[in-house]
Design a protein around this motif. Structure first.
Motif, mmCIF file in Angstrom:
data_model
loop_
_atom_site.group_PDB
_atom_site.id
_atom_site.type_symbol
_atom_site.label_atom_id
_atom_site.label_comp_id
_atom_site.label_asym_id
_atom_site.label_seq_id
_atom_site.Cartn_x
_atom_site.Cartn_y
_atom_site.Cartn_z
ATOM 1 N N GLU A 116 20.375 10.140 114.279
ATOM 2 C CA GLU A 116 20.254 9.269 115.454
ATOM 3 C C GLU A 116 20.145 7.792 115.087
ATOM 4 N N GLU A 117 19.557 7.503 113.929
ATOM 5 C CA GLU A 117 19.358 6.094 113.562
ATOM 6 C C GLU A 117 20.669 5.382 113.232
ATOM 7 N N LEU A 118 21.774 6.133 113.100
ATOM 8 C CA LEU A 118 23.068 5.501 112.835
ATOM 9 C C LEU A 118 23.810 5.107 114.108
ATOM 10 N N ILE A 119 23.255 5.427 115.277
ATOM 11 C CA ILE A 119 23.860 4.997 116.536
ATOM 12 C C ILE A 119 23.494 3.527 116.770
ATOM 13 N N ALA A 120 24.496 2.665 116.726
ATOM 14 C CA ALA A 120 24.250 1.217 116.856
ATOM 15 C C ALA A 120 23.712 0.891 118.246
ATOM 16 N N GLN A 121 22.599 0.196 118.296
ATOM 17 C CA GLN A 121 21.981 -0.163 119.571
ATOM 18 C C GLN A 121 22.302 -1.587 120.011
ATOM 19 N N ASP A 122 22.690 -2.424 119.068
ATOM 20 C CA ASP A 122 22.948 -3.841 119.373
ATOM 21 C C ASP A 122 24.216 -4.293 118.668
ATOM 22 N N PRO A 123 24.969 -5.211 119.286
ATOM 23 C CA PRO A 123 26.157 -5.754 118.616
ATOM 24 C C PRO A 123 25.755 -6.694 117.483
ATOM 25 N N LEU A 124 26.583 -6.772 116.441
ATOM 26 C CA LEU A 124 26.331 -7.718 115.355
ATOM 27 C C LEU A 124 26.581 -9.138 115.856
ATOM 28 N N GLU A 125 25.882 -10.091 115.242
ATOM 29 C CA GLU A 125 26.037 -11.488 115.662
ATOM 30 C C GLU A 125 27.475 -11.954 115.475
ATOM 31 N N ASP A 126 28.074 -11.587 114.334
ATOM 32 C CA ASP A 126 29.468 -11.928 114.049
ATOM 33 C C ASP A 126 30.317 -10.680 114.272
ATOM 34 N N ARG A 127 31.167 -10.708 115.288
ATOM 35 C CA ARG A 127 31.976 -9.533 115.644
ATOM 36 C C ARG A 127 32.763 -8.984 114.449
ATOM 37 N N ALA A 128 33.359 -9.875 113.663
ATOM 38 C CA ALA A 128 34.267 -9.445 112.593
ATOM 39 C C ALA A 128 33.550 -9.031 111.311
ATOM 40 N N SER A 129 32.207 -9.069 111.315
ATOM 41 C CA SER A 129 31.460 -8.713 110.106
ATOM 42 C C SER A 129 31.138 -7.228 110.037
ATOM 43 N N SER A 130 31.536 -6.459 111.060
ATOM 44 C CA SER A 130 31.310 -5.022 111.015
ATOM 45 C C SER A 130 32.090 -4.425 109.841
ATOM 46 N N ARG A 131 31.691 -3.234 109.445
ATOM 47 C CA ARG A 131 32.368 -2.576 108.338
ATOM 48 C C ARG A 131 33.646 -1.898 108.835
ATOM 49 N N LEU A 132 34.541 -1.631 107.888
ATOM 50 C CA LEU A 132 35.836 -1.049 108.215
ATOM 51 C C LEU A 132 36.138 0.051 107.203
ATOM 52 N N LEU A 133 36.330 1.254 107.710
ATOM 53 C CA LEU A 133 36.752 2.367 106.860
ATOM 54 C C LEU A 133 38.250 2.545 107.059
ATOM 55 N N ALA A 134 39.003 2.399 105.976
ATOM 56 C CA ALA A 134 40.458 2.567 106.041
ATOM 57 C C ALA A 134 40.804 3.990 105.632
ATOM 58 N N LEU A 135 41.598 4.674 106.467
ATOM 59 C CA LEU A 135 41.974 6.057 106.220
ATOM 60 C C LEU A 135 43.491 6.187 106.189
ATOM 61 N N ASP A 136 44.018 6.719 105.088
ATOM 62 C CA ASP A 136 45.445 7.029 104.994
ATOM 63 C C ASP A 136 45.659 8.361 105.696
ATOM 64 N N ARG A 137 46.417 8.355 106.773
ATOM 65 C CA ARG A 137 46.525 9.566 107.595
ATOM 66 C C ARG A 137 47.388 10.647 106.951
ATOM 67 N N VAL A 138 48.123 10.303 105.918
ATOM 68 C CA VAL A 138 48.937 11.298 105.215
ATOM 69 C C VAL A 138 48.153 11.929 104.067
ATOM 70 N N TYR A 164 27.310 3.995 107.825
ATOM 71 C CA TYR A 164 28.052 3.213 108.816
ATOM 72 C C TYR A 164 27.316 3.279 110.154
ATOM 73 N N ARG A 165 27.595 2.288 111.009
ATOM 74 C CA ARG A 165 27.021 2.255 112.352
ATOM 75 C C ARG A 165 28.023 2.900 113.309
ATOM 76 N N PHE A 166 27.541 3.765 114.195
ATOM 77 C CA PHE A 166 28.416 4.576 115.032
ATOM 78 C C PHE A 166 28.452 4.130 116.493
ATOM 79 N N PHE A 167 29.549 4.499 117.144
ATOM 80 C CA PHE A 167 29.786 4.378 118.588
ATOM 81 C C PHE A 167 30.065 2.941 119.029
#
Length: 341
Positions: free
Chosen positions: A12-34, A329-332
């Motif tokens: 439950e603690e991974l459900i993000a409750q507040d937006p980050l101050e800098d929108r673009a500073s969130s983390r990014l997981l890149a997935l190769d779909r193949v 990672y932060r979820f939702f």
């Protein structure tokens, strides 16, 4: 195909409750779909996954402050009204809590009577048809009295209404934000365009049905909620030209994806179009338009997780989610993002 095929364990603690101050500073997981290969970056690195000639498709819907707290005339009982769908003029389909206090004929006052609602009818699934009375312009009254209808898993109060809007939000009508777009800043979008990536705008008004759990065991028996979408001719032309020139169509969010896949013909060709869609995308679906997807992390057993699994494969997606949990990672809605290519 069972709903339980799309479950995963989320602390439950991974459900993000507040937006980050800098929108673009969130983390990014890149997935190769193949191949299923994964890498970990930050959202501002999204440019490294885009190429000149690609087309990014964004949903420019705007969330309305659709949550109203009022009092029942005569008793003073507290009642919450959530606007779902505008029917005509001042008539809305709504979700009312508690429903037992909102029988036909009941009147609810908001803001010391600045806005008054009368329950006209009880619809399928218990939704209420409500007629509103007010002076002036409804949208202005709603902006003063309404609150952002945050998802039920967010318990914190949102300090700034604009943080539950994309920076490109334009057309009012959503009861929930197209959250994949929350990571973009105007500066980042400008840099992406300067790379030679086109940006096409579509509109899909997100309904609260997007959070509705799948209640049937067999996925194929689930009935999707209906949402209004619109694609203008200039956006259709931009997307068609990109495909014709060998560029990739990368959708920002499941809502943009559902819009494109609803509007395209069997060959993936788009024309200006608007209407209501109930498209349900799950593994086995053949995508007609999109080549890639930027999206957030979704709820277990949700139709959104099924859509992502249709694009990248259930095993690849669930492995990525498991790694995202391990990496904290932060979820939702206010959480981190994935890019799937």
């Amino acid at each position: 195909m069972k709903v339980t095929d799309f479950t995963f364990d989320l602390p439950e603690e991974l459900i993000a409750q507040d937006p980050l101050e800098d929108r673009a500073s969130s983390r990014l997981l890149a997935l190769d779909r193949v191949t299923g290969e994964r890498s970990h970056r930050h959202f501002r690195d999204i440019k490294e996954y885009l190429k000149p000639g690609d087309c990014l498709v964004i949903n420019d819907t705007k969330v309305i402050p659709a949550r109203l707290i009022g009092e029942k005339e005569g008793t003073g009982a507290k009642i919450e009204v959530l606007l779902l769908k505008r029917k005509e003029n001042d008539m809305w389909e709504t979700l009312v809590k508690p429903g037992k206090k909102a029988r036909p004929g009941a009147r609810i006052a908001f803001g010391n009577g600045e806005l008054v609602a009368e329950v006209v009818d009880v619809l399928d699934e218990g939704n209420r048809l409500i007629h509103f009375e007010y002076e002036g312009i409804f949208e202005e009254v709603l902006d003063r009295l309404g609150q952002m209808p945050l998802p039920p898993y967010i318990t914190h109060q949102l300090q700034d209404k604009n943080r539950y809007q994309t920076v490109y939000a334009k057309h009012e009508g959503s009861a929930a934000a197209p959250t994949a777009g929350l990571h973009f800043t105007n500066e980042l979008l400008k840099e992406i365009e300067e790379m030679g990536v086109k940006i096409a705008h579509v509109t899909l008004h997100v309904g609260l049905g997007t959070f509705r759990p799948v209640k049937v065991e067999n996925v194929l028996e689930h009935h999707m909620h209906s949402e209004f979408y619109c694609i203008e001719q200039d956006a259709a032309d931009m997307i068609n030209e990109t495909k014709a020139n060998g560029g990739r169509i990368i959708s920002v969010g499941t809502t943009s994806t559902r819009t494109l896949e609803s509007a395209a013909d069997e060959n993936g060709h788009l024309t200006a179009k608007s209407g209501w869609t109930e498209i349900f995308i799950y593994p086995g679906y053949t995508f007609k338009v999109i080549d890639g997807l930027i999206t957030n992390f979704h709820l277990p057993e949700s139709t959104l997780l099924m859509l992502v699994s249709a694009l990248a494969g259930r095993d690849h997606v669930l492995a990525a989610y498991e790694e995202a949990v391990q990496e904290r990672y932060r979820f939702f809605s206010f959480g981190d993002a994935m890019v799937i290519l």
